[in-house]
Design an enzyme around this catalytic site. Sequence first.
Site: not given
Length: 185
Positions: A56, A58, A87, A90
């Site tokens: 991801h 992040e 999410c 993260c």
Amino acid sequence: MDENTFTENFNNQGWPSKTFLCYMVERLDGDAAIPLDEYKGFVRNKGQDQPGEPCHAELYFLQQIRSWNLDRNQHYRLTCFISWTPCYNCAQELTTFLEENRHISLHIFASRIYTVDDSGCHQSGLRALQAAGAGITIMTSEDLERCWVTVVDHKEKPFQPWEGLEVKSQELCEELQAILRVRRC
Ligand SMILES: [Zn+2]
């Protein structure tokens, strides 16, 4: 970031299956905020369709911040413009980072709310992140313009708001406020 990538990913009415995160850093000195242009840029997630393990946006961003080793005797403000809210996982990682780095504050401006139920409770992730001191808001027209001016290769063109931007932003803002206020999980 080029203009099309920005428009495709930050349009609040779209549903792209990828995440872009633009960031900027300021050093806080009393009432002054000094932009640190060397720490400005963007990352995107690595999806299932790309080689290697998915990751991801992040988490790439956290790798970057950690590599900067920002001086613990100074105060910094990180601003993130992100196409989807983090999410659960993260949000947890960002929360831990903020708890371990009290000299850094974080403000997240998200274009849209990520609602895929990844681990049962994405909303509690956002609340934990807020409780750790992060600001989490939905991007308004002004925030989109700030991202455009700061990170996008706009070639001197002004930011062009799209039809329905404000209405959608307001809707998402109310939705996010409900998430951040209500304890359901
Ligand atoms: Zn995530």
